[in-house]
Design a protein around this motif. Structure first.
Motif, short mmCIF file in Angstrom:
data_model
loop_
_atom_site.label_atom_id
_atom_site.label_comp_id
_atom_site.label_asym_id
_atom_site.label_seq_id
_atom_site.Cartn_x
_atom_site.Cartn_y
_atom_site.Cartn_z
N MET A 1 23.05 -44.23 -18.93
CA MET A 1 23.65 -44.80 -17.72
C MET A 1 22.91 -44.31 -16.47
O MET A 1 22.50 -45.09 -15.65
CB MET A 1 25.13 -44.37 -17.65
N THR A 2 22.75 -42.99 -16.38
CA THR A 2 22.06 -42.47 -15.20
C THR A 2 20.61 -42.93 -15.17
O THR A 2 20.06 -43.19 -14.12
CB THR A 2 22.12 -40.93 -15.19
N ARG A 3 20.00 -43.07 -16.36
CA ARG A 3 18.61 -43.49 -16.42
C ARG A 3 18.48 -44.92 -15.88
O ARG A 3 17.57 -45.23 -15.11
CB ARG A 3 18.10 -43.41 -17.87
N THR A 4 19.40 -45.80 -16.27
CA THR A 4 19.34 -47.19 -15.79
C THR A 4 19.54 -47.24 -14.28
O THR A 4 18.86 -47.99 -13.59
CB THR A 4 20.43 -48.05 -16.48
N ARG A 5 20.46 -46.41 -13.76
CA ARG A 5 20.68 -46.41 -12.32
C ARG A 5 19.42 -45.96 -11.59
O ARG A 5 19.04 -46.51 -10.56
CB ARG A 5 21.86 -45.50 -11.98
N GLY A 6 18.75 -44.93 -12.13
CA GLY A 6 17.52 -44.46 -11.52
C GLY A 6 16.46 -45.53 -11.53
O GLY A 6 15.75 -45.74 -10.55
N ARG A 7 16.36 -46.27 -12.67
CA ARG A 7 15.36 -47.33 -12.73
C ARG A 7 15.71 -48.44 -11.74
O ARG A 7 14.82 -48.97 -11.07
CB ARG A 7 15.31 -47.90 -14.16
N MET A 8 16.98 -48.75 -11.61
CA MET A 8 17.39 -49.78 -10.64
C MET A 8 17.03 -49.35 -9.23
O MET A 8 16.57 -50.15 -8.41
CB MET A 8 18.91 -50.01 -10.74
N ALA A 12 14.58 -51.22 -6.69
CA ALA A 12 15.01 -51.57 -5.34
C ALA A 12 14.04 -51.02 -4.31
O ALA A 12 13.68 -51.70 -3.34
CB ALA A 12 16.42 -51.04 -5.07
N HIS A 13 13.56 -49.79 -4.53
CA HIS A 13 12.59 -49.20 -3.62
C HIS A 13 11.31 -50.02 -3.58
O HIS A 13 10.78 -50.33 -2.52
CB HIS A 13 12.28 -47.76 -4.05
N ALA A 14 10.81 -50.38 -4.78
CA ALA A 14 9.58 -51.17 -4.84
C ALA A 14 9.78 -52.51 -4.18
O ALA A 14 8.91 -53.02 -3.46
CB ALA A 14 9.16 -51.36 -6.31
N HIS A 15 10.96 -53.12 -4.39
CA HIS A 15 11.23 -54.42 -3.78
C HIS A 15 11.25 -54.32 -2.27
O HIS A 15 10.68 -55.15 -1.56
CB HIS A 15 12.57 -54.94 -4.31
N ALA A 16 11.91 -53.27 -1.75
CA ALA A 16 11.97 -53.09 -0.30
C ALA A 16 10.58 -52.88 0.27
O ALA A 16 10.24 -53.41 1.33
CB ALA A 16 12.86 -51.89 0.03
N ARG A 17 9.75 -52.10 -0.45
CA ARG A 17 8.39 -51.85 0.03
C ARG A 17 7.61 -53.16 0.07
O ARG A 17 6.90 -53.46 1.03
CB ARG A 17 7.70 -50.84 -0.88
#
Length: 50
Positions: A1-8, A12-17
């Motif tokens: 669960m935490t791993r998926t949240r980190g990947r999300m 999101a960071h890459a998308h914002a960049r």
């Protein structure tokens, strides 16, 4: 669960960049187009006016 949240979050960071880079490129292109249009307008006015 935490791993998926980190990947999300990473996605999101890459998308914002990518969005920010796209906005910057768009702004630069718009500024370039505006300067070209202004330059052409000035040249046209100097050659044809008064």
């Amino acid at each position: 669960m935490t791993r998926t949240r980190g990947r999300m979050r990473d996605v999101a960071h890459a998308h914002a960049r990518r969005l920010r880079r796209g906005a910057t490129t768009l702004g630069l292109t718009a500024a370039w187009l505006l300067s070209v249009l202004l330059f052409l307008d000035v040249c046209h006015r100097q050659s044809g006016g008064t």
